[in-house]
Design an enzyme around this catalytic site. Structure first.
Site, PDB file in Angstrom:
ATOM      1  N   GLY A  43      -8.049   8.550  23.648  1.00 56.87           N
ATOM      2  CA  GLY A  43      -8.670  10.132  22.176  1.00 56.87           C
ATOM      3  C   GLY A  43      -9.354  10.218  21.877  1.00 56.87           C
ATOM      4  O   GLY A  43      -9.670  11.145  21.135  1.00 56.87           O
ATOM      5  N   ASP A  82      -4.710   7.954  26.341  1.00 55.17           N
ATOM      6  CA  ASP A  82      -4.194   7.964  25.935  1.00 55.17           C
ATOM      7  C   ASP A  82      -3.418   9.589  25.005  1.00 55.17           C
ATOM      8  O   ASP A  82      -3.623  10.335  25.667  1.00 55.17           O
ATOM      9  CB  ASP A  82      -5.635   8.235  23.965  1.00 55.17           C
ATOM     10  CG  ASP A  82      -5.011   8.376  22.842  1.00 55.17           C
ATOM     11  OD1 ASP A  82      -3.912   9.588  22.350  1.00 55.17           O
ATOM     12  OD2 ASP A  82      -5.541   8.277  22.047  1.00 55.17           O
ATOM     13  N   CYS A 119      -6.359   8.666  14.393  1.00 56.97           N
ATOM     14  CA  CYS A 119      -6.525   7.359  15.220  1.00 56.97           C
ATOM     15  C   CYS A 119      -6.091   6.136  14.096  1.00 56.97           C
ATOM     16  O   CYS A 119      -5.645   5.695  13.326  1.00 56.97           O
ATOM     17  CB  CYS A 119      -8.515   7.334  14.970  1.00 56.97           C
ATOM     18  SG  CYS A 119      -8.878   6.324  16.182  1.00 56.97           S
ATOM     19  N   GLY A 120      -6.178   4.975  15.552  1.00 59.28           N
ATOM     20  CA  GLY A 120      -5.907   3.704  15.624  1.00 59.28           C
ATOM     21  C   GLY A 120      -5.927   3.296  14.610  1.00 59.28           C
ATOM     22  O   GLY A 120      -6.208   2.274  14.492  1.00 59.28           O
ATOM     23  N   HIS A 121      -7.629   3.476  14.976  1.00 62.98           N
ATOM     24  CA  HIS A 121      -8.978   2.633  13.852  1.00 62.98           C
ATOM     25  C   HIS A 121      -8.671   3.120  12.582  1.00 62.98           C
ATOM     26  O   HIS A 121      -9.874   2.171  12.002  1.00 62.98           O
ATOM     27  CB  HIS A 121      -9.860   3.150  14.813  1.00 62.98           C
ATOM     28  CG  HIS A 121      -9.524   3.164  16.050  1.00 62.98           C
ATOM     29  ND1 HIS A 121     -11.245   3.794  16.967  1.00 62.98           N
ATOM     30  CD2 HIS A 121      -9.600   2.057  16.967  1.00 62.98           C
ATOM     31  CE1 HIS A 121     -11.400   3.490  17.960  1.00 62.98           C
ATOM     32  NE2 HIS A 121      -9.740   3.133  18.404  1.00 62.98           N
TER      33      HIS A 121
END
Length: 151
Positions: A43, A82, A119-121
């Site tokens: 994503g 994603d 964002c997952g980061h």
């Protein structure tokens, strides 16, 4: 055999499935050519390369779906995609699953983040209440026409 069934068979085997992240058809094809059993549509990578924005919810269902469809049509291994938060509530999740399935993805993941998503980061994420996510997951399961589609 469709790619979701292929992925289910891979999941039944011992070990892990390494699915490097692709953000377009070229990177997906390179991953496939190197012999990986699956590809992951990122994503964050999609948001940055398709719309030039960070993965903060800027990419819509339409943009993510177009990328998933193009990648799935380019490779001959399962695509794990994603699907952000499903792009809204349970009805949106239902539609997202149907559209991703029609696009040819073998699996998709739906995040449990509150709006606006991150964002997952990145730090600073908030999640929705468990009961709300359970409703979304039930909607996702109900939307499948392919029982092998992995959620």
């Amino acid at each position: 055999m469709n790619m979701s069934t292929t992925l289910r068979q891979l999941l039944r085997q011992p070990g892990i499935i390494v699915a490097p992240g692709a953000y377009d058809c070229l990177t997906a094809k390179l991953i496939e050519r190197e012999g990986f059993a699956a590809v992951y549509m990122t994503g964050a990578g999609t948001a940055v390369t398709r719309i030039g924005k960070p993965d903060l919810g800027f990419a819509s269902l339409t943009e993510m779906l177009a990328n998933a469809h193009a990648i799935a049509a380019t490779i001959h291994v399962p695509l794990i995609a994603d699907a952000d938060t499903g792009y809204g509530g349970p009805l949106n999740v239902y539609r997202t699953v149907q559209e991703y399935e029609r696009a040819g993805v073998a699996a998709l993941h739906i995040e449990d983040q509150a709006f606006p998503k991150r964002c997952g980061h990145l730090d600073g994420k908030e999640v929705v209440p468990m009961a709300d996510m359970a409703v979304k997951l039930r909607a996702a399961c109900a939307a499948r026409t392919d029982a092998d589609l992995v959620l």
